[in-house]
Design a protein around this motif. Structure first.
Motif, PDB file in Angstrom:
ATOM      1  N   THR A  83       0.764  -1.109   0.021  1.00 40.04           N
ATOM      2  CA  THR A  83       0.118   0.020   0.035  1.00 40.04           C
ATOM      3  C   THR A  83       0.894   1.236   0.071  1.00 40.04           C
ATOM      4  O   THR A  83       0.704   2.304  -0.591  1.00 40.04           O
ATOM      5  CB  THR A  83      -1.041  -0.135   1.399  1.00 40.04           C
ATOM      6  OG1 THR A  83      -1.919  -1.176   1.100  1.00 40.04           O
ATOM      7  CG2 THR A  83      -1.793   1.247   1.282  1.00 40.04           C
ATOM      8  N   CYS A  84       2.033   1.399   0.728  1.00 41.79           N
ATOM      9  CA  CYS A  84       2.916   2.200   0.630  1.00 41.79           C
ATOM     10  C   CYS A  84       3.931   2.288  -0.400  1.00 41.79           C
ATOM     11  O   CYS A  84       5.027   2.978  -0.826  1.00 41.79           O
ATOM     12  CB  CYS A  84       3.917   2.186   2.214  1.00 41.79           C
ATOM     13  SG  CYS A  84       2.997   2.627   3.392  1.00 41.79           S
ATOM     14  N   GLU A  85       3.447   1.486  -1.568  1.00 41.20           N
ATOM     15  CA  GLU A  85       4.245   1.323  -2.773  1.00 41.20           C
ATOM     16  C   GLU A  85       5.810   0.799  -2.377  1.00 41.20           C
ATOM     17  O   GLU A  85       6.783   1.274  -3.210  1.00 41.20           O
ATOM     18  CB  GLU A  85       4.314   2.700  -3.636  1.00 41.20           C
ATOM     19  CG  GLU A  85       2.888   3.139  -4.067  1.00 41.20           C
ATOM     20  CD  GLU A  85       2.968   4.377  -4.764  1.00 41.20           C
ATOM     21  OE1 GLU A  85       3.991   4.969  -4.766  1.00 41.20           O
ATOM     22  OE2 GLU A  85       1.857   4.482  -5.332  1.00 41.20           O
ATOM     23  N   ILE A  86       5.844  -0.128  -1.628  1.00 39.42           N
ATOM     24  CA  ILE A  86       7.104  -0.596  -1.076  1.00 39.42           C
ATOM     25  C   ILE A  86       7.391  -2.215  -1.584  1.00 39.42           C
ATOM     26  O   ILE A  86       6.257  -2.957  -1.209  1.00 39.42           O
ATOM     27  CB  ILE A  86       7.640  -0.565   0.331  1.00 39.42           C
ATOM     28  CG1 ILE A  86       7.845   0.792   0.769  1.00 39.42           C
ATOM     29  CG2 ILE A  86       8.791  -1.770   0.544  1.00 39.42           C
ATOM     30  CD1 ILE A  86       7.854   0.943   2.310  1.00 39.42           C
ATOM     31  N   GLY A  87       7.795  -2.689  -2.638  1.00 34.61           N
ATOM     32  CA  GLY A  87       8.037  -3.962  -3.111  1.00 34.61           C
ATOM     33  C   GLY A  87       8.396  -4.824  -2.131  1.00 34.61           C
ATOM     34  O   GLY A  87       9.391  -4.410  -1.331  1.00 34.61           O
ATOM     35  N   VAL A  88       7.931  -5.995  -1.815  1.00 31.56           N
ATOM     36  CA  VAL A  88       8.309  -7.185  -1.065  1.00 31.56           C
ATOM     37  C   VAL A  88       8.815  -8.253  -1.754  1.00 31.56           C
ATOM     38  O   VAL A  88       8.152  -9.064  -2.464  1.00 31.56           O
ATOM     39  CB  VAL A  88       7.086  -7.393  -0.088  1.00 31.56           C
ATOM     40  CG1 VAL A  88       7.651  -8.312   0.893  1.00 31.56           C
ATOM     41  CG2 VAL A  88       6.543  -6.080   0.557  1.00 31.56           C
ATOM     42  N   GLU A  89       9.915  -8.890  -1.402  1.00 25.98           N
ATOM     43  CA  GLU A  89      10.452  -9.823  -2.036  1.00 25.98           C
ATOM     44  C   GLU A  89      10.888 -10.830  -0.763  1.00 25.98           C
ATOM     45  O   GLU A  89      11.603 -10.323   0.150  1.00 25.98           O
ATOM     46  CB  GLU A  89      11.884  -9.766  -2.723  1.00 25.98           C
ATOM     47  CG  GLU A  89      11.611  -9.075  -4.025  1.00 25.98           C
ATOM     48  CD  GLU A  89      10.662  -9.700  -5.032  1.00 25.98           C
ATOM     49  OE1 GLU A  89      11.047 -10.844  -4.806  1.00 25.98           O
ATOM     50  OE2 GLU A  89      10.063  -9.231  -5.835  1.00 25.98           O
ATOM     51  N   THR A  90      10.305 -12.047  -0.538  1.00 28.52           N
ATOM     52  CA  THR A  90      10.544 -12.897   0.494  1.00 28.52           C
ATOM     53  C   THR A  90      11.296 -13.912   0.251  1.00 28.52           C
ATOM     54  O   THR A  90      11.257 -14.729  -1.014  1.00 28.52           O
ATOM     55  CB  THR A  90       9.147 -13.479   0.944  1.00 28.52           C
ATOM     56  OG1 THR A  90       8.414 -12.225   1.160  1.00 28.52           O
ATOM     57  CG2 THR A  90       9.301 -14.414   2.040  1.00 28.52           C
ATOM     58  N   MET A  91      12.499 -14.275   1.073  1.00 32.82           N
ATOM     59  CA  MET A  91      13.322 -15.350   0.953  1.00 32.82           C
ATOM     60  C   MET A  91      13.965 -15.672   2.114  1.00 32.82           C
ATOM     61  O   MET A  91      13.636 -15.404   3.152  1.00 32.82           O
ATOM     62  CB  MET A  91      14.370 -15.028  -0.252  1.00 32.82           C
ATOM     63  CG  MET A  91      15.206 -13.625   0.253  1.00 32.82           C
ATOM     64  SD  MET A  91      16.040 -13.083  -1.182  1.00 32.82           S
ATOM     65  CE  MET A  91      14.809 -12.603  -2.339  1.00 32.82           C
ATOM     66  N   SER A  92      14.714 -17.003   2.100  1.00 37.92           N
ATOM     67  CA  SER A  92      15.501 -17.279   3.556  1.00 37.92           C
ATOM     68  C   SER A  92      16.337 -16.158   3.658  1.00 37.92           C
ATOM     69  O   SER A  92      16.695 -15.227   2.932  1.00 37.92           O
ATOM     70  CB  SER A  92      16.091 -18.474   3.262  1.00 37.92           C
ATOM     71  OG  SER A  92      17.240 -18.226   2.159  1.00 37.92           O
ATOM     72  N   SER A  93      16.679 -16.204   4.842  1.00 27.45           N
ATOM     73  CA  SER A  93      17.604 -15.059   5.499  1.00 27.45           C
ATOM     74  C   SER A  93      18.965 -15.053   4.711  1.00 27.45           C
ATOM     75  O   SER A  93      19.599 -13.924   4.552  1.00 27.45           O
ATOM     76  CB  SER A  93      17.761 -14.837   7.056  1.00 27.45           C
ATOM     77  OG  SER A  93      16.444 -14.390   7.505  1.00 27.45           O
ATOM     78  N   PRO A  94      19.718 -16.043   4.668  1.00 27.32           N
ATOM     79  CA  PRO A  94      20.924 -16.075   3.941  1.00 27.32           C
ATOM     80  C   PRO A  94      20.706 -15.448   2.433  1.00 27.32           C
ATOM     81  O   PRO A  94      21.547 -14.779   1.955  1.00 27.32           O
ATOM     82  CB  PRO A  94      21.349 -17.550   3.956  1.00 27.32           C
ATOM     83  CG  PRO A  94      20.642 -18.107   5.291  1.00 27.32           C
ATOM     84  CD  PRO A  94      19.452 -17.410   5.233  1.00 27.32           C
ATOM     85  N   ALA A  95      19.633 -15.862   1.620  1.00 27.97           N
ATOM     86  CA  ALA A  95      19.518 -15.387   0.399  1.00 27.97           C
ATOM     87  C   ALA A  95      19.095 -13.886   0.445  1.00 27.97           C
ATOM     88  O   ALA A  95      19.725 -13.505  -0.450  1.00 27.97           O
ATOM     89  CB  ALA A  95      18.502 -16.228  -0.285  1.00 27.97           C
ATOM     90  N   ALA A  96      18.350 -13.612   0.958  1.00 30.18           N
ATOM     91  CA  ALA A  96      18.060 -11.970   1.618  1.00 30.18           C
ATOM     92  C   ALA A  96      19.412 -11.177   1.658  1.00 30.18           C
ATOM     93  O   ALA A  96      19.459 -10.288   1.015  1.00 30.18           O
ATOM     94  CB  ALA A  96      16.996 -11.807   2.572  1.00 30.18           C
ATOM     95  N   CYS A  97      20.234 -11.799   2.487  1.00 26.32           N
ATOM     96  CA  CYS A  97      21.410 -11.063   2.954  1.00 26.32           C
ATOM     97  C   CYS A  97      22.203 -10.894   1.778  1.00 26.32           C
ATOM     98  O   CYS A  97      22.730  -9.827   1.296  1.00 26.32           O
ATOM     99  CB  CYS A  97      22.153 -11.599   3.984  1.00 26.32           C
ATOM    100  SG  CYS A  97      21.412 -11.549   5.443  1.00 26.32           S
ATOM    101  N   ARG A  98      22.541 -12.088   0.858  1.00 26.77           N
ATOM    102  CA  ARG A  98      23.213 -11.973  -0.420  1.00 26.77           C
ATOM    103  C   ARG A  98      22.590 -11.039  -1.370  1.00 26.77           C
ATOM    104  O   ARG A  98      23.299 -10.366  -2.159  1.00 26.77           O
ATOM    105  CB  ARG A  98      23.342 -13.327  -0.940  1.00 26.77           C
ATOM    106  CG  ARG A  98      24.331 -14.376  -0.326  1.00 26.77           C
ATOM    107  CD  ARG A  98      24.611 -15.574  -0.961  1.00 26.77           C
ATOM    108  NE  ARG A  98      23.279 -16.416  -1.141  1.00 26.77           N
ATOM    109  CZ  ARG A  98      22.741 -17.121  -0.576  1.00 26.77           C
ATOM    110  NH1 ARG A  98      23.332 -17.640   0.954  1.00 26.77           N
ATOM    111  NH2 ARG A  98      21.602 -17.726  -0.945  1.00 26.77           N
ATOM    112  N   THR A  99      21.235 -11.096  -1.550  1.00 26.00           N
ATOM    113  CA  THR A  99      20.526 -10.331  -2.697  1.00 26.00           C
ATOM    114  C   THR A  99      20.765  -8.751  -2.061  1.00 26.00           C
ATOM    115  O   THR A  99      20.893  -7.937  -3.073  1.00 26.00           O
ATOM    116  CB  THR A  99      19.259 -10.890  -2.715  1.00 26.00           C
ATOM    117  OG1 THR A  99      18.981 -12.018  -2.962  1.00 26.00           O
ATOM    118  CG2 THR A  99      18.665  -9.844  -3.961  1.00 26.00           C
ATOM    119  N   TYR A 100      20.440  -8.382  -0.917  1.00 24.63           N
ATOM    120  CA  TYR A 100      20.705  -7.225  -0.494  1.00 24.63           C
ATOM    121  C   TYR A 100      22.014  -6.569  -0.777  1.00 24.63           C
ATOM    122  O   TYR A 100      22.449  -5.541  -1.235  1.00 24.63           O
ATOM    123  CB  TYR A 100      20.266  -7.030   0.916  1.00 24.63           C
ATOM    124  CG  TYR A 100      20.567  -5.987   1.600  1.00 24.63           C
ATOM    125  CD1 TYR A 100      19.826  -4.690   1.886  1.00 24.63           C
ATOM    126  CD2 TYR A 100      21.819  -5.656   2.516  1.00 24.63           C
ATOM    127  CE1 TYR A 100      19.986  -3.735   2.417  1.00 24.63           C
ATOM    128  CE2 TYR A 100      22.036  -4.564   3.162  1.00 24.63           C
ATOM    129  CZ  TYR A 100      21.232  -3.612   3.159  1.00 24.63           C
ATOM    130  OH  TYR A 100      21.445  -2.316   3.961  1.00 24.63           O
TER     131      TYR A 100
END
Length: 117
Positions: A83-100
């Motif tokens: 609703t705030c126009e923030i896209g959300v990408e869900t993944m495991s924490s290790p994958a999220a850290c790498r992608t970030y």
């Protein structure tokens, strides 16, 4: 032609993680963490959306790490952010850290909200 590097944030990369902690920008933080343009802070989990909502207009995507394994996030959590126009990408924490880290190195407008492994 002259090229200029564009930097949108002073956010720090994730340097490591382990059982119950993350090391971000040289600082060890215990428990769940938010990292982004405002720095690093503890996160209260999916019911704690106030800080994330404050990123409206400043980030395009929030990477959500759900712990050691990928899991569904609460629908109302996703709905509030979208609703705030923030896209959300869900993944495991290790994958999220790498992608970030990769997208942070590209100067992208991103943030990270991760549960510990």
């Amino acid at each position: 032609m002259r090229l200029n590097e564009v930097v949108f944030t002073d956010a720090k990369p994730v340097e490591g993680y382990g059982p119950g902690f993350f090391r971000i920008g040289g600082t060890v933080v215990q428990g769940a963490v938010i990292a982004g343009p405002d720095g690093v802070q503890n996160w209260g989990g999916f019911s704690d959306t106030e800080v994330l909502m404050g990123l409206q207009g400043r980030i395009d995507v929030l990477f959500v790490g759900t712990g050691a394994e990928i899991a569904h996030i609460p629908e109302d959590f996703r709905d509030q952010l979208e609703t705030c126009e923030i896209g959300v990408e869900t993944m495991s924490s290790p994958a999220a850290c790498r992608t970030y880290n990769v997208l942070l190195s590209e100067g992208r407008r991103i943030a990270l909200a991760v549960l510990p492994v």
